[in-house]
Design a protein around this motif. Structure first.
Motif, PDB file in Angstrom:
ATOM      1  N   ILE A  13       0.726  -1.158   0.202  1.00 58.97           N
ATOM      2  CA  ILE A  13      -0.152  -0.115   0.374  1.00 58.97           C
ATOM      3  C   ILE A  13       0.843   1.303   0.421  1.00 58.97           C
ATOM      4  CG2 ILE A  13      -1.918   1.323   1.355  1.00 58.97           C
ATOM      5  CD1 ILE A  13      -2.318  -2.088   0.509  1.00 58.97           C
ATOM      6  N   TRP A  23      -7.432   0.288   3.116  1.00 57.43           N
ATOM      7  CA  TRP A  23      -6.911  -0.770   1.877  1.00 57.43           C
ATOM      8  C   TRP A  23      -6.128  -1.429   3.550  1.00 57.43           C
ATOM      9  CZ3 TRP A  23      -8.787  -2.260  -1.731  1.00 57.43           C
ATOM     10  CH2 TRP A  23      -9.670  -0.948  -2.778  1.00 57.43           C
ATOM     11  N   ARG A  26      -8.212  -3.717   5.269  1.00 55.92           N
ATOM     12  CA  ARG A  26      -9.302  -4.440   5.223  1.00 55.92           C
ATOM     13  C   ARG A  26      -8.368  -5.717   3.885  1.00 55.92           C
ATOM     14  NH1 ARG A  26     -14.348  -5.349   1.907  1.00 55.92           N
ATOM     15  NH2 ARG A  26     -15.048  -3.498   2.291  1.00 55.92           N
ATOM     16  N   GLN A  89      -1.265  -0.821  -4.491  1.00 55.72           N
ATOM     17  CA  GLN A  89      -2.781   0.067  -4.350  1.00 55.72           C
ATOM     18  C   GLN A  89      -1.728   1.666  -4.021  1.00 55.72           C
ATOM     19  OE1 GLN A  89      -5.852  -1.603  -4.743  1.00 55.72           O
ATOM     20  NE2 GLN A  89      -6.416   0.375  -5.055  1.00 55.72           N
ATOM     21  N   ASN A  91      -2.105   5.009  -3.412  1.00 55.26           N
ATOM     22  CA  ASN A  91      -3.205   6.580  -2.541  1.00 55.26           C
ATOM     23  C   ASN A  91      -2.478   7.476  -1.996  1.00 55.26           C
ATOM     24  OD1 ASN A  91      -5.315   3.926  -1.957  1.00 55.26           O
ATOM     25  ND2 ASN A  91      -3.346   3.290  -0.940  1.00 55.26           N
ATOM     26  N   SER A 119      -5.968   4.836  -6.771  1.00 52.80           N
ATOM     27  CA  SER A 119      -7.189   4.306  -5.982  1.00 52.80           C
ATOM     28  C   SER A 119      -7.851   5.723  -6.160  1.00 52.80           C
ATOM     29  CB  SER A 119      -7.299   4.279  -4.144  1.00 52.80           C
ATOM     30  OG  SER A 119      -6.128   3.094  -3.440  1.00 52.80           O
ATOM     31  N   PRO A 143     -11.830   2.982  -4.360  1.00 49.33           N
ATOM     32  CA  PRO A 143     -12.343   2.563  -3.039  1.00 49.33           C
ATOM     33  C   PRO A 143     -13.588   3.671  -2.530  1.00 49.33           C
ATOM     34  CG  PRO A 143     -10.630   2.718  -2.049  1.00 49.33           C
ATOM     35  CD  PRO A 143     -10.901   3.558  -3.480  1.00 49.33           C
ATOM     36  N   VAL A 147     -12.721   2.076   3.528  1.00 49.29           N
ATOM     37  CA  VAL A 147     -12.726   1.696   2.664  1.00 49.29           C
ATOM     38  C   VAL A 147     -12.425   0.043   3.294  1.00 49.29           C
ATOM     39  CG1 VAL A 147     -10.426   0.885   1.193  1.00 49.29           C
ATOM     40  CG2 VAL A 147     -10.882   2.930   2.324  1.00 49.29           C
ATOM     41  N   TYR A 173      -9.818  -8.387  -5.358  1.00 52.54           N
ATOM     42  CA  TYR A 173     -11.044  -8.056  -4.566  1.00 52.54           C
ATOM     43  C   TYR A 173     -12.197  -8.218  -3.896  1.00 52.54           C
ATOM     44  CZ  TYR A 173      -8.125  -3.875  -6.306  1.00 52.54           C
ATOM     45  OH  TYR A 173      -6.746  -3.067  -6.530  1.00 52.54           O
TER      46      TYR A 173
END
Lengths: 323, 323
Positions: A13, A23, A26, A89, A91, A119, A143, A147, A173
């Motif tokens: 991330i 994220w 999750r 991912q 962000n 994202s 998202p 999230v 996902y």
């Protein structure tokens, strides 16, 4: 919540603000190994505090078998952080120049078969993938906050993105208990934020024109349509409102209202082609259920939702002051 | 649900379509005597069937002490039907000429101190009350489908409506467990439908432009923002997204996005005055709760909502076909 079967896949991330932390939480809750990276001072502490705060909700939702916050590590150096990830991912702040630069650097250092997902809430993937050597594995995966609780993720491919990337991304996902919605055609803001933005702009007009206050606008949502929207979108709602004939009847009845100045937004012309799309789509959406059956289902849901939501609505001292 | 203390007040419902039946059911469940009137052939049978269908949900919500479907009677003659009512709720077809004529006739035959309320979703009360001899007791009271479950009712007075009528109406709608929202300034479509209409028009544009199907648009609502809207409106949502500084930070961060073509709806200019309205309003809406506390409350709600709503979401064969 799903039990993961993918045995400690690693995701990275990049950027650990509110969305990044969402994220991380999750992925961890679904049993993944997570490497977080962020150059900002104090980022690791803030990130860990954010995950701790969200973790009890994940426990309540149900953790995957081997889920643990011990599977989280922090790595200052982004190049190292992305080196062994199956999915990265991104962000970082919502600016095209920053995102393009960061994505290009991720692309240079990530394994060749890794998926690179941004994202971004607004920028199109064709724009973002331009500076990458392997743009075919770059997508938007947008998202919604928070999230770790909201399941929607919009997946959008750019001109260079391959179908197999999109298919692989969908699988990942789903493994973290999300509802991936693949958007076929790129537009700024994708789909969900365009809908929300239309409502938001109309709300600002209403406040600006002195029609209602912000609290009243909020009340006009939560005590009415908002209750339905947790279970049913605008098309299915109108399908039900049309009685046995569903959307077909509805468009006949309320089509003309599209000409009325009920919002500052001009509606598209209700051509035969658009009508057919809307009617057919609503019938597909209804599946095997008749309007009467959908009606019954919605009512059962609303009765249970009302019991729940009443505990969480604003206190009388805020909206509806004099109750 | 409230226990009524008003001992068999009588209300008359004029027009017994879906909305009329919704009102009848809600008033009956809260212990009122209800007289229904409708000139259409077979109206009484359809109306009674509709009430029977809705009644189990009212039982589940909890009936008032003396609530009974035996308190419902049907009267063909509208003039007689309104004669002894304390409130008359009009639900005839949404056409100005029809509504004006019916309201004028109600006005001629109702007791002088009765409230006359129109369920119109679009027409302004100043227009509707024009042909009445006692326009001061005529209001719009706009409910949401299904009326017996959704608590929102928009109350709008016209130029001739007195404040005491609005106050009395608020009291009655609270007695039937509703959330009356008084709209200070008349506009076509009032407030809630303008918000919904903006979203609906944008949704039609998205389908018309081939960006997404109707099922995908619905999915983009129910798995994301829709989950929040049952508990929190757009302003409070942005207030929370702004972190500790709330809406103030949010407008700084995302104000510029109002210039972006993220919807077909042009936003108002974000003047200092509008900014202050929005920031102050969000702070009032938050009441005594900090953003962190609101965040916690929302998360608790969402965890419980997710458990509930998952049972009611569309089956995989409809949206997200390949799951």
């Amino acid at each position: 919540m799903m039990t993961n079967t993918q045995k400690h896949k690693t995701v990275t991330i990049v950027g650990t603000g509110v969305i990044g932390v969402g994220w991380i939480t999750r992925f961890l809750a679904n049993g993944f190994d997570v490497i977080a990276t962020d150059m900002a001072e104090g980022a690791e502490e803030r990130m860990r505090a954010g995950v701790e705060q969200a973790w009890p909700y994940m426990k309540e939702r149900g953790l995957a078998d081997e889920a643990s916050t011990n599977r989280l590590s922090f790595e200052n150096n982004m190049q190292k952080a992305v080196k062994h990830a199956s999915l990265i991912q991104e962000n970082v702040p919502e600016r095209e120049d920053i995102k393009r630069e960061v994505l290009a650097e991720i692309d240079r250092h990530a394994p060749e078969d890794a998926i690179i997902a941004s994202s971004t809430s607004g920028i199109m993937p064709s724009t973002l993938q331009q500076d990458c050597n392997n743009p075919e594995r770059v997508i938007v995966a947008h998202p919604f906050h928070p999230v770790y609780l909201l399941p929607l993720v919009e997946i959008v491919g750019g001109e260079e993105t391959t179908q197999s990337t999109i298919d692989k991304a969908k699988t990942v996902y789903k493994q973290i208990d999300m509802k991936p919605l693949v958007i076929e055609k790129e537009i700024e803001g994708h789909v969900a934020d365009r809908l929300m933005e239309a409502l938001w702009r109309e709300a600002l007009h209403i406040v600006n024109d002195g029609i209602a206050t912000t609290e009243e606008v909020d009340a006009a949502i939560i005590y009415g349509a908002g209750l339905r929207w947790a279970q049913m979108g605008p098309f299915m709602t109108f399908h039900l409102a049309g009685g046995e004939q569903g959307m077909r009847h509805m468009l006949k009845q309320f089509g003309p209202a599209l000409e009325l100045p009920w919002t500052k937004l001009k509606a598209p012309e209700l051509t035969d082609e658009l009508k057919e799309k809307v009617i057919e789509g609503s019938e597909i959406g209804a599946g095997d259920l008749s309007v009467a059956e959908l009606d019954k289902q919605r009512n059962e849901f609303l009765v249970r939702l009302l019991d729940l939501v009443e505990e969480y609505w604003p206190k009388p001292q805020t909206i509806m002051k004099d109750e």
